[in-house]
Design a protein around this motif. Structure first.
Motif, PDB file in Angstrom:
ATOM      1  N   LEU A  36       0.449  -1.224  -0.102  1.00 29.20           N
ATOM      2  CA  LEU A  36      -0.009   0.175  -0.113  1.00 29.20           C
ATOM      3  C   LEU A  36       0.740   1.212   0.191  1.00 29.20           C
ATOM      4  CD1 LEU A  36      -2.925  -0.988   2.459  1.00 29.20           C
ATOM      5  CD2 LEU A  36      -2.852  -0.783  -0.089  1.00 29.20           C
ATOM      6  N   LYS A  40      -0.548   3.348  -6.122  1.00 22.76           N
ATOM      7  CA  LYS A  40      -1.006   4.197  -6.901  1.00 22.76           C
ATOM      8  C   LYS A  40      -2.461   4.108  -7.691  1.00 22.76           C
ATOM      9  CE  LYS A  40       3.316   6.265  -7.839  1.00 22.76           C
ATOM     10  NZ  LYS A  40       4.848   6.642  -8.584  1.00 22.76           N
ATOM     11  N   ILE A  63      -5.095   1.582   4.548  1.00 28.20           N
ATOM     12  CA  ILE A  63      -5.947   2.051   4.049  1.00 28.20           C
ATOM     13  C   ILE A  63      -5.613   1.351   2.209  1.00 28.20           C
ATOM     14  CG2 ILE A  63      -6.535   4.748   3.420  1.00 28.20           C
ATOM     15  CD1 ILE A  63      -5.746   5.861   5.897  1.00 28.20           C
ATOM     16  N   PRO A  65      -6.248   2.586  -1.040  1.00 36.65           N
ATOM     17  CA  PRO A  65      -6.570   4.097  -1.806  1.00 36.65           C
ATOM     18  C   PRO A  65      -7.195   4.205  -2.766  1.00 36.65           C
ATOM     19  CG  PRO A  65      -3.863   3.288  -2.161  1.00 36.65           C
ATOM     20  CD  PRO A  65      -4.567   2.108  -1.359  1.00 36.65           C
ATOM     21  N   GLU A  66      -7.606   5.960  -3.279  1.00 36.91           N
ATOM     22  CA  GLU A  66      -8.825   5.209  -3.971  1.00 36.91           C
ATOM     23  C   GLU A  66      -8.102   4.646  -5.857  1.00 36.91           C
ATOM     24  OE1 GLU A  66     -10.239   9.180  -7.588  1.00 36.91           O
ATOM     25  OE2 GLU A  66      -9.006   9.635  -5.829  1.00 36.91           O
ATOM     26  N   LEU A 104     -11.239   3.373   0.422  1.00 32.17           N
ATOM     27  CA  LEU A 104     -11.165   4.884  -0.159  1.00 32.17           C
ATOM     28  C   LEU A 104     -12.128   4.918  -1.676  1.00 32.17           C
ATOM     29  CD1 LEU A 104      -7.927   6.979   1.126  1.00 32.17           C
ATOM     30  CD2 LEU A 104     -10.096   6.638   2.249  1.00 32.17           C
ATOM     31  N   ALA A 107     -12.617   2.539  -4.087  1.00 33.46           N
ATOM     32  CA  ALA A 107     -11.374   1.235  -4.350  1.00 33.46           C
ATOM     33  C   ALA A 107     -12.796  -0.210  -4.472  1.00 33.46           C
ATOM     34  CB  ALA A 107     -11.058   1.584  -3.220  1.00 33.46           C
TER      35      ALA A 107
END
Length: 510
Positions: A36, A40, A63, A65-66, A104, A107
């Motif tokens: 993670l 990207k 987390i 991410p997008e 997020l 995802a």
């Protein structure tokens, strides 16, 4: 100028990996945490079997991410790929929380098991984002499996929520989104919907919970085609100012309440609820509820006739498609006597199609030669209306069952399932995966399905509406999309002529 987004693929193996490695298939990372850190937009992270916890180097909360995708094993719902742990997250809506994963915007988490055994621990937290959760197992959490809040709009598809301390799924704030085809079992509360949340809850199975679904405050969920059975206290509990949509005369609820101990439907509010076309035990309905039976609803289940029946002459074409994008495909299949109408003579193209309805369509359209022995699915008795068609489609290689020997005939079929089914059933030759570059969301295609999707793309079977470049593989398929793709499959094998459509075929990205 070509505008191409590079998709990065990383691999993680907690047993053989090392976080000083490159993250390639042959040199995997040891921890998801490490992957993670270098993730990207449009990164796919493949998780190998093992336990991902603090002892293996994970730092929680993790987390996602997008637009990143974490993939384990979707086929077995993530068994053997376990993410277990907890960390503090400051929620803008609910303050400090103990969570395992934060997802997020856009995802995806596919095919893993997630657990948070900490007291008041949550496995997955979704705050004002629209991620996808599909084919995961959420179990043994100290509080709930998934919590959504803010303006969250997730797609929660075909997951298993089992033995969580408080509840399987909580949707609060102004959450919307879709909760489709999941199993909720042995939770005190299967699904909790509160505040102003208004998700669609459809085709789920909720059994052996204390209460299957609990609504409070101003919740306004839409409930369709859920099986709510054998819950030790009750089925649907409605409190506060909550108003569930339990069907109407244009769109019946089709929820089945069965063998619940104390109540099927308990309306604790002062406002009368309207239940249309649901199967309930009237003696287990409490409070102000008006029950309108399915016999008074104009719409009946599609393909309710035997697969060998032809539609009535007056339904040879559907008069009410009103220029729908799929009208040419649908009318062509009608003229070929391959699809039938609803009871009111309509086709209802934007409704989802169930697995049973899909089996009937491919059995009629392709009449496949038996390739294998069709299994005896435990949930498809011989007197089931689509039994023969399911046997034909299964023996022909078009459909299959699940590891628990079920077929799940009332579950909605996914777009990806349709695509893979048509390629496998027709035995089409595989092509190179490079063709998948035409799709802007190609990173959401599971590894096992990439060859099939590439083949279907080359054969012009795939139909994407409204965006030809957006595959949306995990979204449920509408009746229009299934009709169009089945027609295109008939074109691919030379059974009929092509229909020109901007939603079919290859489109370069520029």
């Amino acid at each position: 100028m070509v505008n191409s987004i590079l998709v990065v693929t990383l691999y993680v193996n907690p047993m053989t990996g090392n976080d000083t490695n490159t993250g390639s298939r042959l040199s995997p990372f040891k921890s998801l945490t490490r992957a993670l850190k270098v993730t990207k937009i449009s990164t796919i992270i493949h998780l190998e079997s093992g336990t991902y916890n603090a002892a293996s180097g994970e730092v929680f909360p993790l987390i996602i991410p997008e637009k990143a995708t974490v993939v384990g094993n979707e086929t077995n719902k993530g068994i053997g790929i376990v993410i277990s742990g907890s960390g503090e997250y400051q929620s803008p809506s609910f303050g400090m929380q103990n969570i395992t994963l934060l997802l997020l915007e856009n995802a995806s988490l596919l095919g893993v098991t997630v657990t948070n055994t900490l007291a008041k621990g949550t496995a997955i937290w979704i705050e004002s984002a629209a991620p996808t959760l599909a084919n995961n197992t959420l179990r043994d959490c100290g509080r709930e499996g998934v919590f959504t809040t803010g303006t969250a709009k997730p797609t929660i598809l075909d997951n298993i929520f089992v033995q969580n301390t408080t509840s399987g799924l909580v949707m609060a704030g102004h959450s919307q989104g879709e909760v489709l085809g999941n199993v909720f079992q042995r939770n005190p509360l299967g699904i909790v919907i509160s505040d102003f949340a208004a998700p669609k809850i459809a085709n789920n199975k909720l059994s052996e919970n204390r209460t299957a679904i609990a609504l409070s405050r101003n919740a306004q969920p839409v409930l369709r085609q859920n099986l709510i059975a054998k819950n030790t206290q009750g089925g649907l509990l409605v409190n506060g100012n909550a108003v569930p949509d339990l069907g109407n005369t244009e769109d019946s609820g089709d929820n089945i309440f069965r063998d619940n101990s104390e109540f099927d439907l308990y309306n604790g509010t002062t406002q009368k609820l309207i239940s249309v076309g649901n199967q309930l035990n009237p003696s287990l309905v409490k409070g102000l509820v008006e029950l309108i039976p399915a016999s008074l609803v104009a719409v009946s289940t599609s393909f309710s006739k035997a697969p060998t029946e032809s539609p009535s002459p007056q339904f040879l074409e559907f008069p009410n498609l009103d220029g729908h994008w799929a009208e040419p495909f649908i009318q062509a299949l009608v003229r070929m006597d391959l699809i039938h109408a609803f009871a009111d003579g309509s086709y209802q193209p934007d409704k989802p199609m169930t697995r049973a309805q899909y089996a009937v369509l491919v059995a009629i359209a392709f009449n496949p030669f038996p390739k294998i022995s069709a299994p005896d699915f435990t949930d498809v008795p011989k007197d089931f209306w689509a039994y023969s068609a399911i046997q034909i489609a299964a023996s022909g290689g078009f459909v299959g069952g699940f590891s628990d020997r079920t077929f799940r005939p009332d579950q909605n079929v996914q777009r990806l399932q349709v695509i893979v089914s048509l390629v496998n059933g027709l035995g089409l030759p595989a092509v190179d995966n490079d063709i998948l570059e035409v799709y802007s969301d190609r990173h959401t295609i599971p590894d096992y399905a990439q060859k099939a999707v590439a083949t279907a793309t080359q054969q012009k079977i795939i139909v994407n509406y409204p965006d030809p470049q957006l595959l949306a593989p995990l979204r449920r398929a509408t009746r229009a999309e299934v009709a169009a793709m089945v027609y295109q499959a008939l074109v691919a094998i030379g059974r009929t002529s092509a229909i020109k459509s901007v939603y079919v075929g290859l489109h370069s990205r520029s």
